[in-house]
Design a protein around this motif. Structure first.
Motif, PDB file in Angstrom:
ATOM      1  N   ASP A  78      36.128  60.100  20.925  1.00  0.00           N
ATOM      2  CA  ASP A  78      35.778  58.983  20.510  1.00  0.00           C
ATOM      3  C   ASP A  78      36.248  58.210  21.400  1.00  0.00           C
ATOM      4  N   GLU A  79      37.671  58.684  21.516  1.00  0.00           N
ATOM      5  CA  GLU A  79      38.483  57.297  21.754  1.00  0.00           C
ATOM      6  C   GLU A  79      38.227  57.733  23.414  1.00  0.00           C
ATOM      7  N   LEU A  80      38.119  58.546  23.863  1.00  0.00           N
ATOM      8  CA  LEU A  80      37.922  58.671  25.278  1.00  0.00           C
ATOM      9  C   LEU A  80      36.964  57.780  25.823  1.00  0.00           C
ATOM     10  N   LEU A  81      35.356  57.949  24.586  1.00  0.00           N
ATOM     11  CA  LEU A  81      34.434  57.648  24.975  1.00  0.00           C
ATOM     12  C   LEU A  81      34.543  56.099  25.005  1.00  0.00           C
ATOM     13  N   GLU A  82      34.681  55.793  23.981  1.00  0.00           N
ATOM     14  CA  GLU A  82      35.165  53.868  23.890  1.00  0.00           C
ATOM     15  C   GLU A  82      35.921  53.708  25.009  1.00  0.00           C
ATOM     16  N   ARG A  83      36.725  54.508  25.203  1.00  0.00           N
ATOM     17  CA  ARG A  83      38.336  53.675  26.629  1.00  0.00           C
ATOM     18  C   ARG A  83      37.439  53.230  27.753  1.00  0.00           C
ATOM     19  N   GLU A  84      35.804  54.735  28.278  1.00  0.00           N
ATOM     20  CA  GLU A  84      35.357  54.474  29.583  1.00  0.00           C
ATOM     21  C   GLU A  84      34.366  54.009  29.427  1.00  0.00           C
ATOM     22  N   ARG A  85      33.909  53.772  28.015  1.00  0.00           N
ATOM     23  CA  ARG A  85      32.844  52.163  27.889  1.00  0.00           C
ATOM     24  C   ARG A  85      32.949  51.517  28.587  1.00  0.00           C
ATOM     25  N   GLU A  86      34.421  50.679  28.052  1.00  0.00           N
ATOM     26  CA  GLU A  86      34.863  49.626  28.430  1.00  0.00           C
ATOM     27  C   GLU A  86      34.633  49.509  29.967  1.00  0.00           C
ATOM     28  N   LYS A  87      34.942  50.230  30.570  1.00  0.00           N
ATOM     29  CA  LYS A  87      34.635  50.130  32.564  1.00  0.00           C
ATOM     30  C   LYS A  87      33.173  49.898  32.866  1.00  0.00           C
ATOM     31  N   LEU A  88      32.869  49.671  32.066  1.00  0.00           N
ATOM     32  CA  LEU A  88      31.210  49.948  32.182  1.00  0.00           C
ATOM     33  C   LEU A  88      30.058  48.788  31.704  1.00  0.00           C
ATOM     34  N   ASP A  89      29.135  48.321  32.285  1.00  0.00           N
ATOM     35  CA  ASP A  89      28.169  46.980  32.437  1.00  0.00           C
ATOM     36  C   ASP A  89      26.907  47.548  31.592  1.00  0.00           C
ATOM     37  N   ARG A  90      27.329  48.214  30.357  1.00  0.00           N
ATOM     38  CA  ARG A  90      26.278  48.943  29.723  1.00  0.00           C
ATOM     39  C   ARG A  90      24.818  47.681  29.401  1.00  0.00           C
ATOM     40  N   LEU A  91      23.496  48.701  29.969  1.00  0.00           N
ATOM     41  CA  LEU A  91      21.986  47.871  29.684  1.00  0.00           C
ATOM     42  C   LEU A  91      20.747  48.492  28.370  1.00  0.00           C
ATOM     43  N   SER A  92      20.762  47.338  27.831  1.00  0.00           N
ATOM     44  CA  SER A  92      19.881  47.657  26.648  1.00  0.00           C
ATOM     45  C   SER A  92      18.751  48.324  27.534  1.00  0.00           C
ATOM     46  N   PRO A  93      17.557  48.363  26.610  1.00  0.00           N
ATOM     47  CA  PRO A  93      16.512  49.166  27.494  1.00  0.00           C
ATOM     48  C   PRO A  93      15.647  47.985  27.814  1.00  0.00           C
ATOM     49  N   GLU A  94      15.350  46.725  27.263  1.00  0.00           N
ATOM     50  CA  GLU A  94      14.873  45.993  28.334  1.00  0.00           C
ATOM     51  C   GLU A  94      15.968  44.997  29.735  1.00  0.00           C
ATOM     52  N   GLN A  95      16.988  45.500  29.560  1.00  0.00           N
ATOM     53  CA  GLN A  95      17.905  45.271  30.494  1.00  0.00           C
ATOM     54  C   GLN A  95      17.896  46.326  31.738  1.00  0.00           C
ATOM     55  N   ALA A  96      17.987  47.433  31.395  1.00  0.00           N
ATOM     56  CA  ALA A  96      17.433  48.402  32.468  1.00  0.00           C
ATOM     57  C   ALA A  96      15.969  48.609  33.214  1.00  0.00           C
ATOM     58  N   ALA A  97      14.523  47.475  32.213  1.00  0.00           N
ATOM     59  CA  ALA A  97      13.580  47.736  32.486  1.00  0.00           C
ATOM     60  C   ALA A  97      13.572  47.269  33.329  1.00  0.00           C
ATOM     61  N   ALA A  98      14.487  45.860  33.188  1.00  0.00           N
ATOM     62  CA  ALA A  98      14.476  44.652  33.913  1.00  0.00           C
ATOM     63  C   ALA A  98      15.206  44.286  35.542  1.00  0.00           C
ATOM     64  N   ALA A  99      16.214  45.139  35.216  1.00  0.00           N
ATOM     65  CA  ALA A  99      16.847  45.733  36.405  1.00  0.00           C
ATOM     66  C   ALA A  99      16.072  46.661  37.805  1.00  0.00           C
ATOM     67  N   VAL A 100      15.058  47.580  37.141  1.00  0.00           N
ATOM     68  CA  VAL A 100      14.719  48.172  37.608  1.00  0.00           C
ATOM     69  C   VAL A 100      13.451  47.616  38.513  1.00  0.00           C
ATOM     70  N   ALA A 101      12.702  46.396  37.840  1.00  0.00           N
ATOM     71  CA  ALA A 101      11.618  45.740  38.034  1.00  0.00           C
ATOM     72  C   ALA A 101      12.398  44.659  39.904  1.00  0.00           C
ATOM     73  N   GLU A 102      13.343  44.314  39.044  1.00  0.00           N
ATOM     74  CA  GLU A 102      13.487  43.090  40.045  1.00  0.00           C
ATOM     75  C   GLU A 102      14.580  43.520  41.171  1.00  0.00           C
ATOM     76  N   SER A 103      15.707  44.548  40.482  1.00  0.00           N
ATOM     77  CA  SER A 103      16.172  44.917  41.894  1.00  0.00           C
ATOM     78  C   SER A 103      16.269  45.827  41.951  1.00  0.00           C
ATOM     79  N   GLY A 104      15.405  46.633  41.937  1.00  0.00           N
ATOM     80  CA  GLY A 104      15.206  47.738  43.082  1.00  0.00           C
ATOM     81  C   GLY A 104      16.700  49.101  42.102  1.00  0.00           C
TER      82      GLY A 104
END
Length: 130
Positions: free
Chosen positions: A7-33
């Protein structure tokens, strides 16, 4: 070296990610490839279906298939600037997988918050199993 729990490792690693919601991910695929990469194992894909257009890459092959310098890369692995969005079942393993891709130089690698289950729950396109 100090031991940490997952749990601590996951939290620490996620701090380095710009995680996307499903809607943001769908938009990234459609709009920016951006490329969605489904790392779920076959039984989950067979049970729940898949995201149309997502690359299916088993987790144990992910780094080899997406490393632009590797002889075993997929044709989609065109360069280190590729935006890769890793999808697992619920958004846990994908965070660690995205960090591994970042370590290979894929600086825009990230993952989908909530994984495939969140994608489907958001009403985004899913190809039915079978």
């Amino acid at each position: 070296m100090v031991a940490v729990g997952i749990d601590e490792l996951l939290e620490r690693e996620r701090e380095k990610l710009d995680r996307l919601s499903p809607e943001q991910a769908a938009a990234a695929v459609a709009e920016s490839g951006a490329v969605l990469v489904d790392i779920r194992y076959a039984a989950l894909r067979d049970r729940d279906g898949t995201v149309p257009g997502a690359l299916v890459v088993e987790r144990n092959e992910l780094e080899w298939r997406l490393d632009p310098l590797c002889d075993y890369r997929l044709p989609e692995a065109t360069g280190h600037d590729l935006q890769v969005i890793v999808v697992c079942n619920e958004g846990y393993a994908s965070s660690l997988a995205a960090r591994s891709l970042q370590a290979l130089g894929l600086s825009r690698a990230t993952d989908l918050i909530g994984g495939f289950q969140a994608w489907a729950a958001a009403g985004l396109p899913v190809t039915a199993p079978g």
